[in-house]
Write a protein that holds these residues in place. Structure first.
Motif, PDB file in Angstrom:
ATOM      1  N   ARG A  71      19.184   3.336   7.512  1.00  0.00           N
ATOM      2  CA  ARG A  71      17.958   2.848   6.863  1.00  0.00           C
ATOM      3  C   ARG A  71      18.042   1.370   6.513  1.00  0.00           C
ATOM      4  O   ARG A  71      17.727   0.934   5.403  1.00  0.00           O
ATOM      5  CB  ARG A  71      17.620   3.691   5.636  1.00  0.00           C
ATOM      6  CG  ARG A  71      17.517   5.181   5.942  1.00  0.00           C
ATOM      7  CD  ARG A  71      17.028   5.995   4.771  1.00  0.00           C
ATOM      8  NE  ARG A  71      15.576   5.931   4.651  1.00  0.00           N
ATOM      9  CZ  ARG A  71      14.733   6.655   5.376  1.00  0.00           C
ATOM     10  NH1 ARG A  71      15.189   7.499   6.305  1.00  0.00           N
ATOM     11  NH2 ARG A  71      13.426   6.561   5.192  1.00  0.00           N
ATOM     12  N   ILE A  72      18.440   0.589   7.524  1.00  0.00           N
ATOM     13  CA  ILE A  72      18.581  -0.861   7.313  1.00  0.00           C
ATOM     14  C   ILE A  72      17.339  -1.631   7.749  1.00  0.00           C
ATOM     15  O   ILE A  72      17.178  -2.805   7.384  1.00  0.00           O
ATOM     16  CB  ILE A  72      19.811  -1.435   8.054  1.00  0.00           C
ATOM     17  CG1 ILE A  72      19.682  -1.220   9.575  1.00  0.00           C
ATOM     18  CG2 ILE A  72      21.096  -0.834   7.499  1.00  0.00           C
ATOM     19  CD1 ILE A  72      20.737  -1.971  10.387  1.00  0.00           C
ATOM     20  N   LEU A  73      16.453  -1.002   8.540  1.00  0.00           N
ATOM     21  CA  LEU A  73      15.339  -1.744   9.126  1.00  0.00           C
ATOM     22  C   LEU A  73      14.145  -1.802   8.183  1.00  0.00           C
ATOM     23  O   LEU A  73      13.547  -0.783   7.847  1.00  0.00           O
ATOM     24  CB  LEU A  73      14.932  -1.116  10.451  1.00  0.00           C
ATOM     25  CG  LEU A  73      15.948  -1.278  11.600  1.00  0.00           C
ATOM     26  CD1 LEU A  73      15.456  -0.529  12.837  1.00  0.00           C
ATOM     27  CD2 LEU A  73      16.162  -2.748  11.932  1.00  0.00           C
ATOM     28  N   ASN A  74      13.822  -3.014   7.769  1.00  0.00           N
ATOM     29  CA  ASN A  74      12.675  -3.286   6.909  1.00  0.00           C
ATOM     30  C   ASN A  74      12.540  -2.289   5.776  1.00  0.00           C
ATOM     31  O   ASN A  74      11.500  -1.632   5.612  1.00  0.00           O
ATOM     32  CB  ASN A  74      11.384  -3.314   7.743  1.00  0.00           C
ATOM     33  CG  ASN A  74      10.461  -4.446   7.331  1.00  0.00           C
ATOM     34  OD1 ASN A  74      10.812  -5.284   6.485  1.00  0.00           O
ATOM     35  ND2 ASN A  74       9.279  -4.487   7.904  1.00  0.00           N
ATOM     36  N   PRO A  75      13.573  -2.169   4.946  1.00  0.00           N
ATOM     37  CA  PRO A  75      13.557  -1.153   3.886  1.00  0.00           C
ATOM     38  C   PRO A  75      12.415  -1.387   2.904  1.00  0.00           C
ATOM     39  O   PRO A  75      12.054  -2.494   2.577  1.00  0.00           O
ATOM     40  CB  PRO A  75      14.922  -1.350   3.207  1.00  0.00           C
ATOM     41  CG  PRO A  75      15.344  -2.726   3.546  1.00  0.00           C
ATOM     42  CD  PRO A  75      14.791  -2.997   4.920  1.00  0.00           C
ATOM     43  N   GLY A  76      11.834  -0.256   2.460  1.00  0.00           N
ATOM     44  CA  GLY A  76      10.759  -0.327   1.483  1.00  0.00           C
ATOM     45  C   GLY A  76       9.396  -0.603   2.062  1.00  0.00           C
ATOM     46  O   GLY A  76       8.405  -0.674   1.330  1.00  0.00           O
ATOM     47  N   LYS A  77       9.291  -0.763   3.376  1.00  0.00           N
ATOM     48  CA  LYS A  77       8.004  -1.067   4.012  1.00  0.00           C
ATOM     49  C   LYS A  77       7.481   0.170   4.753  1.00  0.00           C
ATOM     50  O   LYS A  77       8.230   1.076   5.087  1.00  0.00           O
ATOM     51  CB  LYS A  77       8.149  -2.208   5.027  1.00  0.00           C
ATOM     52  CG  LYS A  77       9.012  -3.370   4.563  1.00  0.00           C
ATOM     53  CD  LYS A  77       8.360  -4.179   3.481  1.00  0.00           C
ATOM     54  CE  LYS A  77       9.276  -5.267   2.971  1.00  0.00           C
ATOM     55  NZ  LYS A  77       9.908  -6.089   4.007  1.00  0.00           N
ATOM     56  N   GLY A  78       6.203   0.153   5.078  1.00  0.00           N
ATOM     57  CA  GLY A  78       5.623   1.252   5.850  1.00  0.00           C
ATOM     58  C   GLY A  78       5.771   2.580   5.159  1.00  0.00           C
ATOM     59  O   GLY A  78       5.196   2.816   4.099  1.00  0.00           O
ATOM     60  N   ILE A  79       6.549   3.490   5.737  1.00  0.00           N
ATOM     61  CA  ILE A  79       6.755   4.794   5.130  1.00  0.00           C
ATOM     62  C   ILE A  79       7.850   4.742   4.063  1.00  0.00           C
ATOM     63  O   ILE A  79       8.118   5.725   3.422  1.00  0.00           O
ATOM     64  CB  ILE A  79       7.091   5.871   6.184  1.00  0.00           C
ATOM     65  CG1 ILE A  79       8.419   5.543   6.883  1.00  0.00           C
ATOM     66  CG2 ILE A  79       5.982   5.998   7.197  1.00  0.00           C
ATOM     67  CD1 ILE A  79       8.971   6.689   7.688  1.00  0.00           C
ATOM     68  N   LYS A 121       0.809  -1.225   0.000  1.00  0.00           N
ATOM     69  CA  LYS A 121       0.000   0.000   0.000  1.00  0.00           C
ATOM     70  C   LYS A 121       0.842   1.276   0.000  1.00  0.00           C
ATOM     71  O   LYS A 121       0.298   2.371   0.160  1.00  0.00           O
ATOM     72  CB  LYS A 121      -0.928  -0.003   1.220  1.00  0.00           C
ATOM     73  CG  LYS A 121      -1.815  -1.240   1.305  1.00  0.00           C
ATOM     74  CD  LYS A 121      -2.494  -1.347   2.657  1.00  0.00           C
ATOM     75  CE  LYS A 121      -3.158  -2.705   2.814  1.00  0.00           C
ATOM     76  NZ  LYS A 121      -3.670  -2.920   4.163  1.00  0.00           N
ATOM     77  N   ARG A 122       2.131   1.148  -0.181  1.00  0.00           N
ATOM     78  CA  ARG A 122       3.013   2.308  -0.030  1.00  0.00           C
ATOM     79  C   ARG A 122       2.711   3.422  -1.023  1.00  0.00           C
ATOM     80  O   ARG A 122       2.861   4.605  -0.715  1.00  0.00           O
ATOM     81  CB  ARG A 122       4.474   1.896  -0.170  1.00  0.00           C
ATOM     82  CG  ARG A 122       5.013   1.105   1.008  1.00  0.00           C
ATOM     83  CD  ARG A 122       6.513   0.944   0.917  1.00  0.00           C
ATOM     84  NE  ARG A 122       7.205   2.176   1.275  1.00  0.00           N
ATOM     85  CZ  ARG A 122       8.181   2.722   0.546  1.00  0.00           C
ATOM     86  NH1 ARG A 122       8.567   2.171  -0.576  1.00  0.00           N
ATOM     87  NH2 ARG A 122       8.774   3.828   0.951  1.00  0.00           N
TER      88      ARG A 122
END
Length: 461
Positions: A453-461, A426-427
């Motif tokens: 920016r290593i944590l769950n890249p491309g997800k959420g915001i 849904k990004r």
């Protein structure tokens, strides 16, 4: 073209040597395949480089320190039951698997709190709490298979949200490992506490993009002394939506208020051998609790009788449980029909009938099958697109229908996700909903907590 992942025999695309040397890491093809996706129906184009199967907080700390130093992308993972591709992983990324951190560390029946690890299943917390006459309120339909860590990551809801709120209202404190390996404690073990900014709420629903939750203090509640349950049937889902809105307008607060449309009823009947569809074109499940449960249910009956073709009160606990089970069986029943993409829009509660009508138009316009259920008391609809097993949900008619669902919710004053999160699916519509200023602030927060920016890249915001 359907999404296709690398086969288990494919070579590791870009091994992250610094992390594959972690003592809990595996590059086994089967482990990487299992950890690459969730229940969203999305299939990543490749497999993650490795999976770190954590058993302790130290395992997580070590993994993130190494990942931070070498800028290796990390995908946190719990039970893998997410519905927005928030735990999907691909080549160049390493999965941090928390499913084996599954201990209930403490239950305090006087203070009514539980301290748990992230891999504990939602149902396990409730089973343990029940021994003390307590319960944990957030209960997604996947309660038997979803983990508390994943519930926190998505701010999950469930049937009892009608009265008790989503996960955020039941999480008092967290222990979080930040991107650089530091440990942060948020919240407290008391019901009230307003010292400083509410970092606890910030991490609930952050989808693993700000830190990895390794411990949670959960609020438990007294198990109701009494519950009353009914099933009502209607000629169609729009009429059922108007009935649900009438309950809200009457200022009645049910513990559970769930809707299911005719096609979903048929799927459940086919899978479970029940006969709900023969009773009407839509099904409403209502449950009240507390000392006045029977009186509240009387008021619900009065509110919906003008709309319903039949209203049936459960005669005993077994019948009530079977009605609740029918609603929980919806997603498993649809998964037997094909690949399922589960929508998660929410609209004002007086717009339910319009939302259901809009979904029928979207299905016809895009030539897709849409099955709808809803947490009616909070306006959260789950329109589920079912396609053939090999068909893509990220392009073609399914993708067009998903976009139309969001714009329908937007027109009605709603949101693109009520409880499943944004994930990958849904990004592209976030900016439309949040606006540039809000998104800029959220990106700034992300940069402070995860500068590489290593944590769950491309997800959420």
């Amino acid at each position: 073209m359907a999404d296709v992942a690398s086969s288990p025999s494919d070579p590791i695309a870009r091994p992250s040597a610094a992390l594959t040397a972690h003592p809990r890491a595996t590059t086994d093809s089967q482990a990487r395949t299992s950890a690459s996706s969730d229940r969203s129906g999305f299939v990543p184009p490749s497999l993650p480089d490795a999976v770190i199967q954590c058993l302790s907080v130290n395992d997580v700390v070590d993994a993130l320190r190494i990942a931070h130093a070498h800028q290796v992308p990390i995908v946190p993972r719990g039970a893998g039951t997410g519905l927005a591709a928030g735990a999907s992983a691909r080549a160049g990324e390493v999965v941090v698997d928390l499913s084996q951190m599954d201990q209930i560390l403490d239950i305090d029946p006087v203070e009514m709190i539980a301290i748990v690890q992230p891999g504990v299943l939602n149902a396990a917390v409730n089973a343990a709490a029940a021994e003390y006459g307590l319960f944990y309120a957030p209960d997604p339909a996947s309660t038997a298979i979803c983990s508390i860590g994943g519930n926190i990551a998505t701010n999950a809801g469930g049937m009892w949200c009608a009265k008790y709120g989503v996960t955020r209202e039941s999480v008092l404190g967290l222990r979080v490992v930040l991107a650089d390996g530091r440990i942060l404690r948020t919240g407290r073990n008391t019901i009230k506490g307003v010292t400083g900014y509410d970092l606890n709420a910030l991490f609930v629903g952050s989808e693993g993009t700000l830190g990895i939750v390794v411990e949670a203090t959960l609020r438990l509640r007294p198990r109701p002394v009494r519950t009353e349950t009914l099933a009502a049937y209607f000629p169609d889902i729009e009429t059922a939506g108007r009935a649900a809105s009438a309950i809200t307008a009457a200022r009645i607060q049910p513990a559970i208020l769930e809707l299911m449309d005719g096609p979903t009823m048929e799927a459940v009947d086919q899978a479970e051998g029940t006969s709900h569809r023969s009773l009407g074109g839509a099904f409403l499940l209502a449950q009240t609790d507390g000392y006045g449960a029977h009186l509240e249910l009387d008021e619900i009956v009065r509110a919906i009788e003008p709309f319903a073709t039949s209203v049936n009160r459960a005669g005993d606990a077994a019948e009530a449980a079977s009605l609740v089970k029918a609603r929980r069986d919806a997603i498993p029943a649809l998964e037997k029909l094909g690949r399922v993409s589960i929508g998660d829009i929410a609209v004002p509660r007086n717009k339910l009938a319009e939302a259901f009508s809009g979904l029928e138009e979207i299905a016809a316009r895009n030539h897709v099958r849409i099955f709808s259920v809803a947490h009616a008391a909070d306006g959260n609809l789950h329109p589920m697109i079912v396609v053939a097993p090999g068909e893509s949900i990220t392009e073609g008619p399914a993708k067009a229908a998903l976009a139309d669902m969001f714009h329908l919710a937007q027109r009605l004053g709603g949101t693109l996700t009520g409880e499943h999160g944004v994930g990958l699916l849904k990004r592209e519509w976030i900016r439309e909903e949040l606006g540039a200023t809000s998104l800029d602030i959220q990106h700034a927060i992300k940069t402070v907590l995860d500068p590489t920016r290593i944590l769950n890249p491309g997800k959420g915001i």
